[in-house]
Design an enzyme around this catalytic site. Structure first.
Site, short mmCIF file in Angstrom:
data_model
loop_
_atom_site.label_atom_id
_atom_site.label_comp_id
_atom_site.label_asym_id
_atom_site.label_seq_id
_atom_site.Cartn_x
_atom_site.Cartn_y
_atom_site.Cartn_z
N ARG A 2 0.85 -1.19 0.00
CA ARG A 2 0.00 0.00 0.00
C ARG A 2 0.89 1.24 0.00
O ARG A 2 1.96 1.25 0.64
CB ARG A 2 -0.90 0.04 1.24
CG ARG A 2 -2.12 -0.87 1.17
CD ARG A 2 -3.11 -0.46 0.10
NE ARG A 2 -4.30 -1.28 0.06
CZ ARG A 2 -4.53 -2.27 -0.81
NH1 ARG A 2 -3.61 -2.57 -1.72
NH2 ARG A 2 -5.66 -2.94 -0.79
N HIS A 10 -1.34 -0.08 -9.86
CA HIS A 10 -2.09 -1.00 -8.98
C HIS A 10 -2.59 -2.22 -9.77
O HIS A 10 -3.78 -2.51 -9.80
CB HIS A 10 -3.27 -0.27 -8.30
CG HIS A 10 -3.72 -0.98 -7.05
ND1 HIS A 10 -4.16 -0.32 -5.92
CD2 HIS A 10 -3.79 -2.31 -6.74
CE1 HIS A 10 -4.50 -1.20 -4.99
NE2 HIS A 10 -4.27 -2.42 -5.48
P1 NDP Z 1 -2.02 -10.95 5.22
O1 NDP Z 1 -3.00 -10.37 6.18
O2 NDP Z 1 -2.11 -12.39 4.88
O3 NDP Z 1 -0.53 -10.67 5.72
C1 NDP Z 1 -0.15 -9.47 6.25
C2 NDP Z 1 1.27 -9.59 6.77
O4 NDP Z 1 1.66 -8.30 7.26
C3 NDP Z 1 1.37 -10.55 7.95
O5 NDP Z 1 2.55 -11.29 7.86
C4 NDP Z 1 1.42 -9.63 9.15
O6 NDP Z 1 2.10 -10.11 10.27
C5 NDP Z 1 2.18 -8.46 8.58
N1 NDP Z 1 1.94 -7.26 9.38
C6 NDP Z 1 0.78 -6.62 9.63
N2 NDP Z 1 0.97 -5.57 10.46
C7 NDP Z 1 2.30 -5.55 10.72
C8 NDP Z 1 3.12 -4.73 11.54
N3 NDP Z 1 2.61 -3.71 12.24
N4 NDP Z 1 4.44 -5.00 11.59
C9 NDP Z 1 4.97 -6.05 10.89
N5 NDP Z 1 4.23 -6.88 10.12
C10 NDP Z 1 2.91 -6.63 10.04
O7 NDP Z 1 -2.14 -10.06 3.90
P2 NDP Z 1 -1.81 -10.46 2.40
O8 NDP Z 1 -0.47 -11.08 2.38
O9 NDP Z 1 -2.93 -11.21 1.80
O10 NDP Z 1 -1.79 -9.02 1.71
C11 NDP Z 1 -0.89 -8.03 2.12
C12 NDP Z 1 -1.29 -6.69 1.50
O11 NDP Z 1 -1.03 -6.69 0.10
C13 NDP Z 1 -2.78 -6.35 1.57
O12 NDP Z 1 -3.14 -5.88 2.84
C14 NDP Z 1 -2.90 -5.28 0.51
O13 NDP Z 1 -2.62 -4.02 1.09
C15 NDP Z 1 -1.80 -5.64 -0.48
N6 NDP Z 1 -2.33 -6.10 -1.77
C16 NDP Z 1 -1.97 -5.42 -2.91
C17 NDP Z 1 -2.41 -5.84 -4.13
C18 NDP Z 1 -1.98 -5.14 -5.36
O14 NDP Z 1 -2.48 -5.44 -6.47
N7 NDP Z 1 -1.05 -4.21 -5.27
C19 NDP Z 1 -3.31 -7.00 -4.29
C20 NDP Z 1 -3.63 -7.62 -3.03
C21 NDP Z 1 -3.15 -7.19 -1.83
P3 NDP Z 1 1.59 -11.39 11.08
O15 NDP Z 1 1.83 -12.55 10.14
O16 NDP Z 1 2.46 -11.43 12.26
O17 NDP Z 1 0.13 -11.18 11.37
C1 OXD Z 2 -6.45 -5.83 -2.92
C2 OXD Z 2 -5.85 -5.04 -3.94
O1 OXD Z 2 -6.31 -5.48 -1.75
O2 OXD Z 2 -6.14 -5.26 -5.13
O3 OXD Z 2 -7.08 -6.86 -3.22
O4 OXD Z 2 -5.04 -4.13 -3.68
#
Ligand code: NDP
Ligand code: OXD
Length: 308
Positions: A223, A271
């Site tokens: 993000r 994106h």
């Molecule tokens: P998940 O919820 O599966 O994973 C999130 C990860 O971030 C976890 O490992 C979590 O830690 C870690 N995390 C959250 N908060 C913190 C923090 N404060 N400090 C350190 N680590 C942290 O999400 P996804 O992997 O499915 O997706 C990640 C992000 O990718 C989405 O939230 C979205 O913003 C982005 N995205 C972008 C897309 C694009 O097209 N550009 C498409 C889809 C998603 P823990 O494992 O310890 O909980």
């Molecule tokens: C999602 C994205 O969060 O597309 O699914 O960014």
């Protein structure tokens, strides 16, 4: 069963596939894109583009199922008292892995040097092997872990960083501020696959960018607000960061006058790192509806307190 598909612009992509997936699961449902009586709706399928903001009248709704993986635009909605699930779609994951690996390899192999070589310089310098190019994967969730595994399969040494401590076979996992410093301090490539929460906002800032070895590359498909834009621009100008490939931004579409568009060391992708794919996503949605109907725990539940 009544399902409100509250993202009308996306409905055409699901109009055939979703009823099919429901039928395959033995579920009978009426699907509408507008609810005449919200009190009769059993499930809401939601996307951030949805006009729906007030969930109060949906008194019978058993779950709100997000089509997006990132839920920062709904998670703080105080009218939402129903369970919220986020999208974990195998094809979305596949797309993200491809984007991360593709852009990591571009920098690793120095592809631009050969693709953009207007003066036809013959420079036979061979790039190092992936095993000599450490990667910091910030975020080890559905997407971060899949991307980490794919990079490891190419022999990149990957260090993962997440909120909670983790033990994952074959992967060095760090957490906390000291862990972040350690992961960044050796990284030639940093990938940010974190959700946007108050804790992750501006995680990469002047202080943390300084942990990196000079000349590191940043890939941000997570993000926009994970990175302090001004700090990144300063780090690019000083050479501390050699290149940033950014898929997500504080304002999207990225405004035409934003410095990222013209900065020679920034690549903007609009994106598109990973899209929810209706074919596989419909099955994910239906599996959660099936679970809710049979009293089984929902998959991919969002923790409201953590914000992801
Ligand atoms: P998940 O919820 O599966 O994973 C999130 C990860 O971030 C976890 O490992 C979590 O830690 C870690 N995390 C959250 N908060 C913190 C923090 N404060 N400090 C350190 N680590 C942290 O999400 P996804 O992997 O499915 O997706 C990640 C992000 O990718 C989405 O939230 C979205 O913003 C982005 N995205 C972008 C897309 C694009 O097209 N550009 C498409 C889809 C998603 P823990 O494992 O310890 O909980
Ligand atoms: C999602 C994205 O969060 O597309 O699914 O960014």
């Amino acid at each position: 069963m009544l399902i409100l598909f509250a993202a009308p612009a996306l409905w055409p992509a699901y109009a055939t596939i979703l009823p099919q997936a429901l039928a395959e699961a033995g579920l009978t449902a009426q699907i509408v894109t507008e609810a005449a009586d919200p009190a009769l709706v059993d499930y809401i399928i939601y996307a951030p583009s949805a006009p729906l903001q007030d969930f109060t009248p949906f008194t019978r709704c058993k779950a709100v199922l997000s089509l997006w993986a990132g839920v920062e635009r709904i998670v703080g909605n105080t009218t939402l008292t129903q369970p919220l699930t986020r999208m974990v779609d195998p094809y979305l994951t596949e797309g993200m892995v491809e984007w991360v690996v593709g852009h990591a390899l571009r920098h690793h192999l120095g592809m631009d040097r050969h693709i953009l070589n207007p003066t036809h310089v013959w420079d036979p310098t061979c790039p190092p092997l992936a095993r000599q190019r450490p990667v910091a994967m910030l975020g080890l969730g559905a997407l971060g872990l899949a991307a980490a595994r794919a990079l490891q399969a190419l022999n990149f040494p990957v260090t993962g960083w997440s909120r909670a401590p983790k033990v994952i076979e074959g992967l060095t996992c760090l957490h906390g501020e000291a862990g972040l410093q350690q992961a960044l301090s050796t990284a030639a490539i940093v990938v940010t696959l974190l959700p946007r929460t108050p804790q992750t906002e501006n995680l990469l800032n002047a202080r943390t960018l300084a942990y990196l070895p000079k000349g590191a590359v940043i890939l941000n498909p997570g993000r926009g607000p994970l990175i302090d834009d001004q700090a990144l621009l300063a780090a690019l100008d000083s050479g501390q960061v050699a290149h940033a490939t950014l898929d997500v931004f504080r304002t999207e579409p990225l405004p035409p006058d934003h410095a990222f568009w013209t900065h020679p060391q920034v690549t903007v992708t609009p994106h598109i790192a990973a899209d929810t794919r209706p074919h596989s996503a419909a099955r994910v949605l239906v599996e959660n509806i099936r679970r809710a109907e049979t009293g089984a725990p929902l998959l991919h539940l969002v923790d409201r307190a953590l914000g992801y």
